[in-house]
Design a protein around this motif. Sequence first.
Motif, PDB file in Angstrom:
ATOM      1  N   PHE A 155       0.838  -1.189   0.000  1.00  0.00           N
ATOM      2  CA  PHE A 155       0.000   0.000   0.000  1.00  0.00           C
ATOM      3  C   PHE A 155       0.876   1.242   0.000  1.00  0.00           C
ATOM      4  O   PHE A 155       2.076   1.193   0.264  1.00  0.00           O
ATOM      5  N   ALA A 156       0.257   2.378  -0.296  1.00  0.00           N
ATOM      6  CA  ALA A 156       0.951   3.668  -0.313  1.00  0.00           C
ATOM      7  C   ALA A 156       0.107   4.695   0.433  1.00  0.00           C
ATOM      8  O   ALA A 156      -1.120   4.680   0.360  1.00  0.00           O
ATOM      9  N   VAL A 157       0.772   5.589   1.148  1.00  0.00           N
ATOM     10  CA  VAL A 157       0.113   6.665   1.873  1.00  0.00           C
ATOM     11  C   VAL A 157       0.727   7.991   1.433  1.00  0.00           C
ATOM     12  O   VAL A 157       1.952   8.125   1.361  1.00  0.00           O
ATOM     13  N   ILE A 158      -0.130   8.973   1.126  1.00  0.00           N
ATOM     14  CA  ILE A 158       0.313  10.287   0.654  1.00  0.00           C
ATOM     15  C   ILE A 158      -0.224  11.353   1.599  1.00  0.00           C
ATOM     16  O   ILE A 158      -1.402  11.331   1.979  1.00  0.00           O
ATOM     17  N   ASN A 159       0.650  12.280   1.981  1.00  0.00           N
ATOM     18  CA  ASN A 159       0.279  13.391   2.857  1.00  0.00           C
ATOM     19  C   ASN A 159       0.686  14.709   2.197  1.00  0.00           C
ATOM     20  O   ASN A 159       1.593  14.738   1.360  1.00  0.00           O
ATOM     21  N   GLY A 160       0.033  15.797   2.579  1.00  0.00           N
ATOM     22  CA  GLY A 160       0.381  17.077   1.983  1.00  0.00           C
ATOM     23  C   GLY A 160       0.049  18.249   2.881  1.00  0.00           C
ATOM     24  O   GLY A 160      -0.780  18.136   3.812  1.00  0.00           O
ATOM     25  N   ARG A 161       0.706  19.396   2.603  1.00  0.00           N
ATOM     26  CA  ARG A 161       0.456  20.629   3.342  1.00  0.00           C
ATOM     27  C   ARG A 161       0.631  21.818   2.419  1.00  0.00           C
ATOM     28  O   ARG A 161       1.492  21.816   1.540  1.00  0.00           O
ATOM     29  N   VAL A 162      -0.148  22.847   2.626  1.00  0.00           N
ATOM     30  CA  VAL A 162       0.071  24.151   1.996  1.00  0.00           C
ATOM     31  C   VAL A 162      -0.092  25.194   3.095  1.00  0.00           C
ATOM     32  O   VAL A 162      -0.912  25.036   4.010  1.00  0.00           O
ATOM     33  N   GLY A 163       0.721  26.246   3.003  1.00  0.00           N
ATOM     34  CA  GLY A 163       0.622  27.228   4.066  1.00  0.00           C
ATOM     35  C   GLY A 163       1.282  28.545   3.710  1.00  0.00           C
ATOM     36  O   GLY A 163       1.954  28.681   2.672  1.00  0.00           O
ATOM     37  N   ILE A 164       1.077  29.518   4.559  1.00  0.00           N
ATOM     38  CA  ILE A 164       1.745  30.808   4.456  1.00  0.00           C
ATOM     39  C   ILE A 164       2.283  31.157   5.834  1.00  0.00           C
ATOM     40  O   ILE A 164       1.808  30.646   6.858  1.00  0.00           O
ATOM     41  N   GLY A 165       3.311  32.003   5.854  1.00  0.00           N
ATOM     42  CA  GLY A 165       3.857  32.391   7.141  1.00  0.00           C
ATOM     43  C   GLY A 165       5.019  33.341   6.995  1.00  0.00           C
ATOM     44  O   GLY A 165       5.424  33.716   5.874  1.00  0.00           O
ATOM     45  N   ASN A 166       5.569  33.707   8.132  1.00  0.00           N
ATOM     46  CA  ASN A 166       6.724  34.577   8.172  1.00  0.00           C
ATOM     47  C   ASN A 166       7.974  33.776   7.863  1.00  0.00           C
ATOM     48  O   ASN A 166       8.132  32.660   8.358  1.00  0.00           O
ATOM     49  N   PRO A 167       8.916  34.286   7.052  1.00  0.00           N
ATOM     50  CA  PRO A 167      10.129  33.530   6.710  1.00  0.00           C
ATOM     51  C   PRO A 167      10.968  33.131   7.915  1.00  0.00           C
ATOM     52  O   PRO A 167      11.658  32.102   7.871  1.00  0.00           O
ATOM     53  N   ASN A 168      10.943  33.914   8.984  1.00  0.00           N
ATOM     54  CA  ASN A 168      11.739  33.570  10.158  1.00  0.00           C
ATOM     55  C   ASN A 168      11.021  32.617  11.113  1.00  0.00           C
ATOM     56  O   ASN A 168      11.541  32.276  12.176  1.00  0.00           O
ATOM     57  N   GLY A 169       9.849  32.148  10.730  1.00  0.00           N
ATOM     58  CA  GLY A 169       9.130  31.161  11.513  1.00  0.00           C
ATOM     59  C   GLY A 169       8.364  31.695  12.700  1.00  0.00           C
ATOM     60  O   GLY A 169       7.887  30.907  13.534  1.00  0.00           O
ATOM     61  N   ARG A 170       8.179  33.003  12.795  1.00  0.00           N
ATOM     62  CA  ARG A 170       7.475  33.560  13.953  1.00  0.00           C
ATOM     63  C   ARG A 170       5.992  33.219  13.933  1.00  0.00           C
ATOM     64  O   ARG A 170       5.357  33.105  14.974  1.00  0.00           O
ATOM     65  N   TRP A 171       5.424  33.052  12.735  1.00  0.00           N
ATOM     66  CA  TRP A 171       4.035  32.615  12.666  1.00  0.00           C
ATOM     67  C   TRP A 171       3.818  31.871  11.351  1.00  0.00           C
ATOM     68  O   TRP A 171       4.563  32.028  10.380  1.00  0.00           O
ATOM     69  N   GLY A 172       2.807  31.029  11.336  1.00  0.00           N
ATOM     70  CA  GLY A 172       2.490  30.274  10.138  1.00  0.00           C
ATOM     71  C   GLY A 172       1.086  29.704  10.202  1.00  0.00           C
ATOM     72  O   GLY A 172       0.581  29.364  11.273  1.00  0.00           O
ATOM     73  N   LEU A 173       0.456  29.601   9.049  1.00  0.00           N
ATOM     74  CA  LEU A 173      -0.881  29.020   8.919  1.00  0.00           C
ATOM     75  C   LEU A 173      -0.821  27.944   7.839  1.00  0.00           C
ATOM     76  O   LEU A 173      -0.402  28.216   6.717  1.00  0.00           O
ATOM     77  N   GLU A 174      -1.226  26.717   8.195  1.00  0.00           N
ATOM     78  CA  GLU A 174      -1.115  25.597   7.265  1.00  0.00           C
ATOM     79  C   GLU A 174      -2.429  24.831   7.179  1.00  0.00           C
ATOM     80  O   GLU A 174      -3.101  24.609   8.189  1.00  0.00           O
ATOM     81  N   LEU A 175      -2.759  24.435   5.959  1.00  0.00           N
ATOM     82  CA  LEU A 175      -3.832  23.469   5.710  1.00  0.00           C
ATOM     83  C   LEU A 175      -3.159  22.144   5.381  1.00  0.00           C
ATOM     84  O   LEU A 175      -2.283  22.094   4.517  1.00  0.00           O
ATOM     85  N   TRP A 176      -3.551  21.077   6.038  1.00  0.00           N
ATOM     86  CA  TRP A 176      -2.868  19.809   5.846  1.00  0.00           C
ATOM     87  C   TRP A 176      -3.861  18.649   5.700  1.00  0.00           C
ATOM     88  O   TRP A 176      -5.001  18.726   6.130  1.00  0.00           O
ATOM     89  N   GLY A 177      -3.341  17.609   5.064  1.00  0.00           N
ATOM     90  CA  GLY A 177      -4.124  16.392   4.907  1.00  0.00           C
ATOM     91  C   GLY A 177      -3.227  15.183   5.043  1.00  0.00           C
ATOM     92  O   GLY A 177      -2.119  15.164   4.509  1.00  0.00           O
ATOM     93  N   ARG A 178      -3.691  14.181   5.783  1.00  0.00           N
ATOM     94  CA  ARG A 178      -2.961  12.926   5.938  1.00  0.00           C
ATOM     95  C   ARG A 178      -3.751  11.789   5.290  1.00  0.00           C
ATOM     96  O   ARG A 178      -4.967  11.754   5.373  1.00  0.00           O
ATOM     97  N   ASN A 179      -3.021  10.874   4.659  1.00  0.00           N
ATOM     98  CA  ASN A 179      -3.645   9.748   3.957  1.00  0.00           C
ATOM     99  C   ASN A 179      -4.674  10.268   2.956  1.00  0.00           C
ATOM    100  O   ASN A 179      -5.865   9.950   3.018  1.00  0.00           O
ATOM    101  N   LEU A 180      -4.201  11.069   2.020  1.00  0.00           N
ATOM    102  CA  LEU A 180      -5.092  11.776   1.106  1.00  0.00           C
ATOM    103  C   LEU A 180      -5.934  10.832   0.244  1.00  0.00           C
ATOM    104  O   LEU A 180      -7.038  11.195  -0.164  1.00  0.00           O
ATOM    105  N   THR A 181      -5.424   9.646  -0.062  1.00  0.00           N
ATOM    106  CA  THR A 181      -6.170   8.711  -0.903  1.00  0.00           C
ATOM    107  C   THR A 181      -7.032   7.755  -0.083  1.00  0.00           C
ATOM    108  O   THR A 181      -7.630   6.833  -0.634  1.00  0.00           O
ATOM    109  N   ASP A 182      -7.093   7.968   1.242  1.00  0.00           N
ATOM    110  CA  ASP A 182      -7.896   7.133   2.142  1.00  0.00           C
ATOM    111  C   ASP A 182      -7.523   5.654   2.006  1.00  0.00           C
ATOM    112  O   ASP A 182      -8.386   4.775   1.922  1.00  0.00           O
ATOM    113  N   GLU A 183      -6.228   5.387   2.021  1.00  0.00           N
ATOM    114  CA  GLU A 183      -5.727   4.013   1.922  1.00  0.00           C
ATOM    115  C   GLU A 183      -6.058   3.257   3.209  1.00  0.00           C
ATOM    116  O   GLU A 183      -5.988   3.800   4.313  1.00  0.00           O
TER     117      GLU A 183
END
Length: 216
Positions: A155-183
């Motif tokens: 089987f295979a499992v695929i995960n992903g994230r997209v986000g925006i934030g400060n380059p120095n890491g002081r803040w960040g907002l991410e949308l994420w998904g785990r097991n995107l294909t529902d394996e």
Amino acid sequence: EFTDAVEAGLKSTILGGSTNFNVTLFHQQIHDYQSNNFNGFNFITRNVPEAISQGVEVELLARPMDNLTIQGGVTYTDAYYDSTVVFNPLDPVPNTISSGQEFSQSPDFAVSGSMTYEMPLGDNLRALFYLDGRWVSDYRIQTLNRNPITDNEAFAVINGRVGIGNPNGRWGLELWGRNLTDEFYHVGGFIATLQNTAVVYPNEPSTYGVTLRARY
């Protein structure tokens, strides 16, 4: 447990310094291996005189362009018991580990990879795109009283994230998904004692969420 371990490998930098390529060969001989397994009724821990784990691992880390990082790896593992242990010979069907029997939860092949791209959106903002995946070959779940019906197919499992934030890491907002294909696969399983029933513990299904990070 006592382990005799030998490793040999190659670490290299190629393609003008943009890529790291590594290969490792490994061999472990484990003496008095502590094996803890569920037999459908209770957990049993026993020392197995000899066990072997050996194989090869290949890793790649590449930065082909600014802000893009690609990682990948392939592992072949041959892990098995090298001794036979009968836990209670007086039982009608004694719990037994046989010489040459493969380890549970140990696929022969595992392939993983990830890709990260960071896009500047000005002096104080960046966008992040991330994708990773893992594929494993078929493997057994049970060690004692194994029934192949509880084995996992490849089987295979695929995960992903997209986000925006400060380059120095002081803040960040991410949308994420785990097991995107529902394996679907098993993280555990056994044949219920005195029942003609297979019991398996399923993996986590497709899961999505939002993460907000802040550092002061």
